[in-house]
Design a protein around this motif. Structure first.
Motif, PDB file in Angstrom:
ATOM      1  N   SER A 138       0.831  -1.204   0.000  1.00  0.00           N
ATOM      2  CA  SER A 138       0.000   0.000   0.000  1.00  0.00           C
ATOM      3  C   SER A 138       0.869   1.261   0.000  1.00  0.00           C
ATOM      4  N   LEU A 139       2.037   1.203   0.645  1.00  0.00           N
ATOM      5  CA  LEU A 139       2.968   2.330   0.595  1.00  0.00           C
ATOM      6  C   LEU A 139       3.513   2.512  -0.815  1.00  0.00           C
ATOM      7  N   PHE A 140       3.860   1.414  -1.471  1.00  0.00           N
ATOM      8  CA  PHE A 140       4.351   1.509  -2.848  1.00  0.00           C
ATOM      9  C   PHE A 140       3.325   2.219  -3.736  1.00  0.00           C
ATOM     10  N   TYR A 141       2.067   1.839  -3.578  1.00  0.00           N
ATOM     11  CA  TYR A 141       0.991   2.430  -4.396  1.00  0.00           C
ATOM     12  C   TYR A 141       0.810   3.910  -4.062  1.00  0.00           C
ATOM     13  N   THR A 142       0.809   4.232  -2.782  1.00  0.00           N
ATOM     14  CA  THR A 142       0.617   5.627  -2.369  1.00  0.00           C
ATOM     15  C   THR A 142       1.723   6.520  -2.911  1.00  0.00           C
ATOM     16  N   LEU A 143       2.949   6.040  -2.874  1.00  0.00           N
ATOM     17  CA  LEU A 143       4.053   6.817  -3.423  1.00  0.00           C
ATOM     18  C   LEU A 143       3.844   7.079  -4.914  1.00  0.00           C
ATOM     19  N   GLY A 144       3.407   6.055  -5.646  1.00  0.00           N
ATOM     20  CA  GLY A 144       3.132   6.245  -7.066  1.00  0.00           C
ATOM     21  C   GLY A 144       2.064   7.292  -7.313  1.00  0.00           C
ATOM     22  N   LYS A 145       1.003   7.272  -6.497  1.00  0.00           N
ATOM     23  CA  LYS A 145      -0.076   8.254  -6.640  1.00  0.00           C
ATOM     24  C   LYS A 145       0.435   9.675  -6.410  1.00  0.00           C
ATOM     25  N   VAL A 146       1.234   9.853  -5.385  1.00  0.00           N
ATOM     26  CA  VAL A 146       1.735  11.194  -5.065  1.00  0.00           C
ATOM     27  C   VAL A 146       2.717  11.670  -6.124  1.00  0.00           C
ATOM     28  N   VAL A 147       3.599  10.785  -6.566  1.00  0.00           N
ATOM     29  CA  VAL A 147       4.564  11.165  -7.599  1.00  0.00           C
ATOM     30  C   VAL A 147       3.846  11.559  -8.886  1.00  0.00           C
ATOM     31  N   SER A 148       2.809  10.822  -9.260  1.00  0.00           N
ATOM     32  CA  SER A 148       2.090  11.154 -10.502  1.00  0.00           C
ATOM     33  C   SER A 148       1.326  12.461 -10.368  1.00  0.00           C
ATOM     34  N   THR A 149       0.844  12.779  -9.179  1.00  0.00           N
ATOM     35  CA  THR A 149       0.182  14.070  -8.969  1.00  0.00           C
ATOM     36  C   THR A 149       1.181  15.215  -9.133  1.00  0.00           C
ATOM     37  N   GLU A 150       2.359  15.064  -8.535  1.00  0.00           N
ATOM     38  CA  GLU A 150       3.370  16.098  -8.706  1.00  0.00           C
ATOM     39  C   GLU A 150       3.826  16.168 -10.171  1.00  0.00           C
ATOM     40  N   ALA A 151       3.891  15.017 -10.832  1.00  0.00           N
ATOM     41  CA  ALA A 151       4.284  15.001 -12.244  1.00  0.00           C
ATOM     42  C   ALA A 151       3.279  15.754 -13.108  1.00  0.00           C
ATOM     43  N   ARG A 152       2.002  15.543 -12.864  1.00  0.00           N
ATOM     44  CA  ARG A 152       0.963  16.272 -13.597  1.00  0.00           C
ATOM     45  C   ARG A 152       1.061  17.773 -13.350  1.00  0.00           C
ATOM     46  N   ALA A 153       1.370  18.146 -12.114  1.00  0.00           N
ATOM     47  CA  ALA A 153       1.512  19.568 -11.792  1.00  0.00           C
ATOM     48  C   ALA A 153       2.671  20.183 -12.570  1.00  0.00           C
ATOM     49  N   VAL A 154       3.799  19.455 -12.645  1.00  0.00           N
ATOM     50  CA  VAL A 154       4.950  19.965 -13.382  1.00  0.00           C
ATOM     51  C   VAL A 154       4.623  20.046 -14.884  1.00  0.00           C
ATOM     52  N   TYR A 155       3.884  19.073 -15.375  1.00  0.00           N
ATOM     53  CA  TYR A 155       3.455  19.103 -16.778  1.00  0.00           C
ATOM     54  C   TYR A 155       2.559  20.301 -17.053  1.00  0.00           C
ATOM     55  N   ASN A 156       1.650  20.590 -16.146  1.00  0.00           N
ATOM     56  CA  ASN A 156       0.683  21.671 -16.370  1.00  0.00           C
ATOM     57  C   ASN A 156       1.323  23.046 -16.493  1.00  0.00           C
ATOM     58  N   VAL A 157       2.525  23.211 -15.972  1.00  0.00           N
ATOM     59  CA  VAL A 157       3.220  24.483 -16.149  1.00  0.00           C
ATOM     60  C   VAL A 157       4.247  24.399 -17.271  1.00  0.00           C
ATOM     61  N   GLY A 158       4.170  23.343 -18.069  1.00  0.00           N
ATOM     62  CA  GLY A 158       5.001  23.231 -19.263  1.00  0.00           C
ATOM     63  C   GLY A 158       6.435  22.850 -19.008  1.00  0.00           C
ATOM     64  N   LEU A 159       6.723  22.220 -17.861  1.00  0.00           N
ATOM     65  CA  LEU A 159       8.106  21.904 -17.528  1.00  0.00           C
ATOM     66  C   LEU A 159       8.422  20.416 -17.607  1.00  0.00           C
ATOM     67  N   SER A 160       7.496  19.615 -18.086  1.00  0.00           N
ATOM     68  CA  SER A 160       7.742  18.177 -18.176  1.00  0.00           C
ATOM     69  C   SER A 160       6.786  17.552 -19.169  1.00  0.00           C
ATOM     70  N   GLY A 161       7.160  16.355 -19.596  1.00  0.00           N
ATOM     71  CA  GLY A 161       6.236  15.541 -20.364  1.00  0.00           C
ATOM     72  C   GLY A 161       5.419  14.670 -19.426  1.00  0.00           C
ATOM     73  N   LEU A 162       4.780  13.660 -19.982  1.00  0.00           N
ATOM     74  CA  LEU A 162       3.937  12.759 -19.198  1.00  0.00           C
ATOM     75  C   LEU A 162       4.372  11.304 -19.308  1.00  0.00           C
ATOM     76  N   THR A 163       5.476  11.061 -19.988  1.00  0.00           N
ATOM     77  CA  THR A 163       5.979   9.699 -20.177  1.00  0.00           C
ATOM     78  C   THR A 163       7.212   9.516 -19.294  1.00  0.00           C
ATOM     79  N   PHE A 164       7.058   8.725 -18.246  1.00  0.00           N
ATOM     80  CA  PHE A 164       8.108   8.570 -17.251  1.00  0.00           C
ATOM     81  C   PHE A 164       8.704   7.169 -17.342  1.00  0.00           C
ATOM     82  N   TRP A 165      10.003   7.118 -17.621  1.00  0.00           N
ATOM     83  CA  TRP A 165      10.676   5.833 -17.814  1.00  0.00           C
ATOM     84  C   TRP A 165      11.114   5.279 -16.455  1.00  0.00           C
ATOM     85  N   SER A 166      10.134   4.901 -15.690  1.00  0.00           N
ATOM     86  CA  SER A 166      10.312   4.352 -14.354  1.00  0.00           C
ATOM     87  C   SER A 166       9.187   3.316 -14.164  1.00  0.00           C
ATOM     88  N   THR A 167       9.530   2.151 -13.616  1.00  0.00           N
ATOM     89  CA  THR A 167      10.537   1.930 -12.598  1.00  0.00           C
ATOM     90  C   THR A 167      11.472   0.796 -13.006  1.00  0.00           C
TER      91      THR A 167
END
Length: 774
Positions: A138-167
């Protein structure tokens, strides 16, 4: 750091847009700065796109992609086979950089992410090896959820894509591997469970749409990749010789789980060869297994420049054009590099590849971007469109980083009266060692820019009288400077020695040769221990295991704690454990070997199973026969947890038809594909009790020893559950097993077999015997 691939908007356009939307953006304070060419189908910039079917989000992806391909020239398609995709400007499709990373937080290593105003940092969680030690899905999943939320935020200001080569889901086969820190460890089940949970956390949307993605994840490096540079052998030239048995029961399961169970949207092929073929040129491994057997719903990407490597370094092909063609025809869709953009056109013209090969690849790539909403116009008008700077580095996210670190710390030794230290009775502490006051070291590799770091502040916040001495200039510790370290240890109530490794010792492109503490760190520990006034706590920061047998045996080293690379909150989390504000519950995700292992075992030997004829001891707790310093699953707590078996299946009988071969002849095993075998179940219910005085988490690990057939593992993890119990509290843990899936082994031909006879299930010292018969 590479500059952003996104261009700023013109002054005139910004003026028009700001007049329309600035009031909304300023009032919500969600998105304060935007670049307007980071998505396709932008009707404000190009009104014509509203007439394109590929911009119609009401259509299915197949129809949209087919429409898009019908409008593109061959040359335009080829420009979108590489990670710096050229887009199609005339169709309103901007350039796109596919290379983003999110191994343990939004990373700064990918060329598609640029930390700058208005988002200059992201939460840096513990390195994967540390998080995996929590054994908490459940911790592994929660971390993924939070990371993807921050990733979307960074994308929304034009500073990142949406394709993450992880994990990274490669098996940590050898303790010397520099990238083992990126993985969940040596066990296929733990690695698979981590992959499933983290990938789902990254990709799954809150609206329940199973086809669209929050962000795209990637499982890498496919396959049997676990060597960087060791004694003159590097990953670009290494040919991994792997048996069919080892491939199917060790190296492949995490990747299969990624695709089949997590529905990952991308797989990355690796640099190395497997049995003489580069993985990015092997149609059986790519199209045959990933696409046809596992049904990948996504795209296959190469590791960066691996197509070039197969030509330049491995000399597997005769020309660059042949190289591009072989990769495409094997199943590669996207090249992290430039070979496909440079040589595919000539490959088609020479008849080495066809436009159909190009179409398949480009179609997979654009379908992925459509599932991410890249072709749906302005993302601020969609789900997650309101995410912005205020959703990154939040107090909750930073507290989660601290919690993840605490759950991953592994207490390996603890003499009576040592830990936890009393926060009131301890008036002074000596903090010594090359890793005692580090920041960058804590976050490991493939990291982003952390929101903030806590190092010694975590300890000084509890005990203001804190003496510090590094003892060495760096972790290489060519010369130990012991005088000052001994002086402060002799006057402090407790000594905390923080030693281990960093990225100069183990990382991508760099494997270890020795697995002892680097340089004179051992000498530093021994000298300080001789004069210490109070308890000595040895804290090890590393990805791979260390031979610390000397400290394990030394009664003056009262405690040993491994903390991996604990992320941005590592210092605070360490203080929480040391002073008893948090009960340690981590368990080692890898075995720790003596230095003799590194002296005697060739790192290039990919065999998991031992070979008595040559003295080869095998690898990992599943097969290794030899001494260990600590082994997989080891870990102590400040509390004592006990088990009581409530219910467990004792006998499983597999009905077979009267004409079955095993009815007429003695069989040691049957095919796990037997229909009657597939329905057989085993249940194990346990009562777990916290018999101590402190609330704590506890990971219940269910192991299994099968009958000794088909050179089976001597022990194997079947499942794990994390429970949190108050003092004297009891909880119930249930394991539901499918006999053919969980209790089967792989034979030499790669076929899964159910062994007949006595199986042994282990939880701690508790054993349960299960008979499987026909």
């Amino acid at each position: 750091m590479a500059p952003s691939q996104h261009r700023g908007c013109s002054v005139f356009l910004c003026f028009q847009l700001c007049f329309i939307v600035s009031y909304f953006l300023l009032c919500t304070n969600k998105v304060s700065s935007q670049h307007y060419d980071y998505f396709a189908c932008n009707v404000i910039k190009n009104p014509e796109v509203k007439n394109y079917r590929f911009c119609d989000e009401t259509l299915d992806v197949e129809s949209r992609v087919n429409d898009l391909l019908s409008r593109m020239t061959l040359q335009e398609k080829i420009l979108n086979l590489v990670y710096r995709a050229g887009g199609v400007a005339r169709l309103g499709i901007p350039e796109y950089n596919w290379w983003c990373e999110a191994l343990h937080g939004v990373g700064a290593t990918g060329r598609g992410t640029n930390f700058s105003s208005p988002i200059k940092a992201a939460t840096s969680f513990p390195q994967v090896i540390c998080t995996a030690a929590s054994f908490n899905s459940s911790l592994f999943y929660t971390l993924g959820k939070v990371v993807s939320t921050e990733a979307r935020a960074v994308y929304n200001v034009g500073l990142s894509g949406l394709t993450f080569w992880s994990t990274n889901v490669n098996i940590f086969r050898d303790p010397r591997w520099g990238r083992g820190q990126e993985t969940p460890g040596e066990d296929p089940l733990l690695t698979s469970r981590y992959a499933i949970s983290y990938v789902r956390g990254l990709q799954e949307r809150d609206d329940g749409d199973k086809y669209r993605l929050k962000v795209s994840a990637c499982c890498k490096h496919y396959t049997a990749y676990d060597l960087e540079s060791w004694k003159g052998i590097d990953r670009f030239h290494f040919n991994a010789l792997v048996t069919k048995q080892d491939m199917d029961d060790t190296y492949q399961p995490p990747f299969k789980s990624c695709v089949v169970d997590a529905n990952v949207s991308s797989v990355m092929c690796s640099y190395n060869q497997v049995n003489g073929k580069p993985t990015c040129a092997d149609p059986e491994l790519l199209t045959g297994v990933i696409c046809n057997q596992w049904n990948l719903n996504g795209y296959i990407v190469t590791d960066c420049n691996s197509i070039k490597v197969m030509f330049k370094s491995q000399h597997y092909t005769r020309t660059p054009e042949e190289t591009a063609a072989i990769a495409l025809k094997a199943g590669v869709d996207l090249n992290c590099g430039s070979y496909l953009s440079k040589y595919t056109l000539a490959a088609v013209q020479e008849g080495l590849a066809s436009e159909a090969d190009v179409n398949r690849a480009v179609k997979n790539n654009f379908a992925m971007l459509m599932r991410l909403g890249f072709f749906d116009g302005d993302p601020r008008q969609r789900l997650y469109g309101n995410l912005g700077p205020n959703d990154v580095c939040t107090p909750a996210n930073q507290e989660l980083a601290r919690e993840a670190a605490r759950q991953g710390f592994v207490l390996l030794k603890n003499s009576r009266g040592s830990l936890p230290l009393s926060p009131t009775a301890t008036k002074s502490v000596a903090v010594i060692g090359p890793n005692a006051n580090v920041t960058t070291t804590m976050i490991g590799n493939y990291a982003g820019i952390p929101c903030r770091d806590t190092t010694l502040q975590g300890i000084t916040a509890v005990v203001p009288t804190t003496y510090f001495s590094p003892g060495c200039a760096n972790v290489a510790c060519v010369t130990a400077r012991v005088d000052d370290a001994k002086r402060i240890s002799a006057i402090a109530d407790a000594t905390i020695l923080v030693v281990g490794a960093d990225q100069s010792i183990e990382t991508e492109t760099l494997d270890r040769v020795d697995i002892s503490l680097p340089g004179q760190q051992t000498f530093l520990v021994q000298e300080v221990t001789k004069v210490s006034k109070g308890p000595v706590i040895l804290v090890i920061m590393s990805g791979g295991g260390m031979d610390v047998q000397f400290a394990k045996d030394d009664p003056k080293v009262t405690s040993i704690l491994w903390i991996g690379y604990p992320g941005e909150a590592g210092g605070a989390a360490l203080a929480d454990i040391l002073f008893g504000f948090y009960n340690p519950s981590g368990r080692l995700p890898v075995s720790w070997y003596p230095q003799s292992y590194a002296n005697n075992v060739n790192m290039t030997n990919m065999n998991m199973r031992p070979d008595p004829a040559t003295g080869y001891p095998g690898r990992t707790y599943r097969f290794y026969r030899g001494p260990t310093v600590y082994t997989f699953g080891d870990g102590l707590s400040y509390s004592r947890f006990s088990y009581h078996l409530v219910k467990a299946t004792n006998l499983v009988s597999i009905p077979l038809g009267e004409q079955h071969f095993c009815k007429r002849s003695s069989c040691q095993s049957i095919d796990a594909s037997e229909q009657t075998c597939k329905i057989a179940k085993v249940k194990v219910n346990l009562r777990v009790k916290n018999s101590g005085r402190m609330r704590g988490g506890h990971s219940v690990l269910l192991f299994w020893t099968p009958p000794n057939v088909h050179n089976s593992p001597q022990k194997q993890l079947l499942g794990f559950k994390k429970v949190f119990l108050t003092p004297k509290e009891q909880g119930t843990v249930r394991f539901n097993l499918e006999v053919c899936k969980h209790l089967s082994v792989v034979d030499k031909s790669g076929n899964r077999k159910l062994a007949l006879g006595m199986h042994v299930l282990h939880v701690g010292s508790l054993k349960h015997y299960l008979m499987v018969s026909i």
